[in-house]
Design a protein around this motif. Structure first.
Motif, short mmCIF file in Angstrom:
data_model
loop_
_atom_site.label_atom_id
_atom_site.label_comp_id
_atom_site.label_asym_id
_atom_site.label_seq_id
_atom_site.Cartn_x
_atom_site.Cartn_y
_atom_site.Cartn_z
N SER A 233 0.81 -1.22 0.00
CA SER A 233 0.00 0.00 0.00
C SER A 233 0.84 1.27 0.00
O SER A 233 0.32 2.36 -0.25
CB SER A 233 -0.96 0.01 1.20
OG SER A 233 -0.27 -0.27 2.40
N SER B 268 3.38 1.91 -2.12
CA SER B 268 4.16 2.05 -3.34
C SER B 268 4.17 3.46 -3.92
O SER B 268 5.25 4.02 -4.17
CB SER B 268 3.69 1.05 -4.40
OG SER B 268 2.34 1.28 -4.75
N LYS B 269 3.03 4.05 -4.16
CA LYS B 269 2.99 5.38 -4.78
C LYS B 269 3.61 6.44 -3.87
O LYS B 269 4.40 7.28 -4.30
CB LYS B 269 1.55 5.76 -5.11
CG LYS B 269 0.89 4.86 -6.13
CD LYS B 269 1.53 5.01 -7.49
CE LYS B 269 0.77 4.23 -8.56
NZ LYS B 269 1.37 4.34 -9.89
N ALA B 270 3.22 6.42 -2.59
CA ALA B 270 3.73 7.42 -1.66
C ALA B 270 5.24 7.30 -1.47
O ALA B 270 5.97 8.29 -1.45
CB ALA B 270 3.02 7.28 -0.31
N TYR C 110 7.84 -3.92 -3.09
CA TYR C 110 6.51 -3.71 -2.51
C TYR C 110 5.76 -5.04 -2.55
O TYR C 110 5.42 -5.54 -3.62
CB TYR C 110 5.74 -2.65 -3.27
CG TYR C 110 6.41 -1.30 -3.27
CD1 TYR C 110 6.43 -0.50 -2.13
CD2 TYR C 110 7.04 -0.81 -4.42
CE1 TYR C 110 7.06 0.73 -2.12
CE2 TYR C 110 7.66 0.43 -4.42
CZ TYR C 110 7.67 1.20 -3.27
OH TYR C 110 8.29 2.42 -3.28
N GLY D 153 -4.20 -4.39 -4.06
CA GLY D 153 -4.44 -3.92 -5.41
C GLY D 153 -5.45 -4.79 -6.13
O GLY D 153 -6.38 -4.30 -6.78
N SER E 9 -5.73 4.69 2.12
CA SER E 9 -4.65 5.03 1.19
C SER E 9 -4.78 4.30 -0.14
O SER E 9 -4.33 4.80 -1.17
CB SER E 9 -3.30 4.72 1.83
OG SER E 9 -3.23 3.36 2.22
N ASP E 10 -5.41 3.13 -0.14
CA ASP E 10 -5.56 2.38 -1.39
C ASP E 10 -6.49 3.08 -2.36
O ASP E 10 -6.36 2.93 -3.58
CB ASP E 10 -6.08 0.96 -1.10
CG ASP E 10 -5.10 0.15 -0.28
OD1 ASP E 10 -3.88 0.28 -0.52
OD2 ASP E 10 -5.54 -0.60 0.61
N TYR F 10 -6.63 6.32 -2.80
CA TYR F 10 -5.78 7.31 -3.45
C TYR F 10 -4.82 6.65 -4.43
O TYR F 10 -4.52 7.19 -5.49
CB TYR F 10 -4.95 8.07 -2.41
CG TYR F 10 -5.74 8.97 -1.50
CD1 TYR F 10 -5.80 10.34 -1.74
CD2 TYR F 10 -6.41 8.48 -0.39
CE1 TYR F 10 -6.50 11.20 -0.91
CE2 TYR F 10 -7.12 9.32 0.46
CZ TYR F 10 -7.16 10.68 0.19
OH TYR F 10 -7.86 11.50 1.01
N ARG F 11 -4.36 5.49 -4.07
CA ARG F 11 -3.31 4.83 -4.84
C ARG F 11 -3.83 4.23 -6.14
O ARG F 11 -3.18 4.33 -7.18
CB ARG F 11 -2.67 3.73 -3.99
CG ARG F 11 -1.50 3.03 -4.63
CD ARG F 11 -0.67 2.29 -3.61
NE ARG F 11 -1.37 1.23 -2.95
CZ ARG F 11 -1.04 -0.06 -3.04
NH1 ARG F 11 -0.03 -0.41 -3.80
NH2 ARG F 11 -1.71 -0.98 -2.38
N TRP G 296 -1.22 10.96 -0.17
CA TRP G 296 -1.56 9.59 -0.53
C TRP G 296 -2.40 8.88 0.52
O TRP G 296 -2.55 7.66 0.49
CB TRP G 296 -0.28 8.80 -0.82
CG TRP G 296 0.40 9.27 -2.06
CD1 TRP G 296 1.49 10.08 -2.16
CD2 TRP G 296 0.01 8.98 -3.41
NE1 TRP G 296 1.82 10.31 -3.47
CE2 TRP G 296 0.91 9.65 -4.26
CE3 TRP G 296 -1.02 8.24 -3.98
CZ2 TRP G 296 0.82 9.58 -5.65
CZ3 TRP G 296 -1.12 8.17 -5.36
CH2 TRP G 296 -0.21 8.82 -6.18
#
Length: 299
Positions: free
Chosen positions: A54, A56-58, A80, A215, A234-235, A237-238, A292
């Motif tokens: 969770s 990864s993007k941030a 990740y 995911g 957060s997921d 947003y991701r 995020w």
């Protein structure tokens, strides 16, 4: 002849001036480079991070910001995975400098096995568990756990290796939709089916899909394979493609924390500690986490 001599003399002067400039500039550049190196505590360092899916993007954005401010520190290809998979990688001999888990229990396991340095362990983030559906689905806004317990909806949660799924099952157990093999409920449960059909005999029997990452869990909701999925704030947003239709009460599951620690085998302990301190304390980092959907732990 005199003309020729003058030309040689002029060329020599020009060459001397160019060399002086070159060496002078080079000296200044070397000095600046040394100062940058000194600021990082010596030679350049590349950090290897193992982090929960969770993040990864941030984390990608955070690492880029950190390297920009600290050119001596770069990052290897961050791994990740689910928190359970990260521990399995460490058990198999994979090397990392930092471990950031989405589960206190998984970090406890890592500590017990000697993968992390307990002296450097702390809670970095907290998160919320939410129920999501496809963005275009307006039929179930304001969903509650009690609504799930009616058995009217199909559901997706993470499997035993996914902390978000464990938290979801803890919450589902409080409304009679998940049967812990040990008979525990809520925060007393570990939220794992342990090979049993933990939804059999409940209102969700035959209505639950499990998957191996948050995911994938989100994707089931986005595609309409299921009505509802349980993921972290957060997921949303991701991944996008889903929207929150209900927040799971915090008193129905264990606290959702992301422990972080320097690993016990790192050769870059100081650089790893410095990065984690930046993650927890720097205003620029805080803005990234907030963007995020993460909240820094209050400790």
């Amino acid at each position: 002849m005199k003309k020729h001599a003058r030309r040689i003399f002029a060329a020599a002067c020009g060459l001397a001036l160019a060399c002086a400039c070159m060496f002078g500039c080079s000296g200044n550049s070397d000095e600046a480079s040394q100062e940058s190196s000194d600021a990082q505590g010596g030679e350049s360092v590349q950090l290897q991070i193992f982090a929960a899916n969770s993040l990864s993007k941030a984390m990608e954005e955070a690492q880029a910001a950190y390297t920009e401010a600290n050119p001596g520190i770069t990052f290897a290809d961050t791994q990740y995975k689910s928190s359970g998979e990260l521990n399995e990688m460490l058990a198999a001999g994979s090397e990392a400098d930092i471990l950031i888990s989405a589960s206190k229990g998984k970090m406890d396991d890592a500590e017990t096995e000697g993968y992390v340095d307990p002296a450097n362990r702390f809670n970095l983030f907290v998160n919320d568990l939410v129920m999501v559906t496809a963005e275009g689905n307006d039929a179930i806004d304001g969903l509650t756990l009690e609504d799930i317990a009616s058995g009217e909806y199909t559901v997706c949660v993470g499997d035993d290796s996914v902390p978000a799924g464990n938290y979801a099952n803890q919450s589902l157990s409080t409304v009679g939709c998940f049967t812990d093999p040990n008979g525990a409920t809520g925060s007393d449960s570990d939220g794992k089916a342990n090979g049993t059909d933990a939804y059999a005999g409940t209102p969700l029997e035959g209505k639950v899909v499990t998957d191996s990452s948050v995911g994938n869990v989100c994707s089931h909701a986005e595609s309409g394979d299921v009505d509802v999925a349980f993921v972290y704030t957060s997921d949303v947003y991701r991944f996008g493609g889903v929207k929150v239709v209900g927040v799971v009460p915090v008193d129905t599951h264990k606290n959702i924390v992301y422990p972080a620690s320097v690993t016990s085998t790192t050769a870059n302990a100081q650089a790893a500690q410095d990065f984690l301190a930046w993650c927890a304390e720097d205003p620029a980092a805080a803005q990234i986490w907030e963007k995020w959907g993460f909240e820094l732990a209050a400790e």
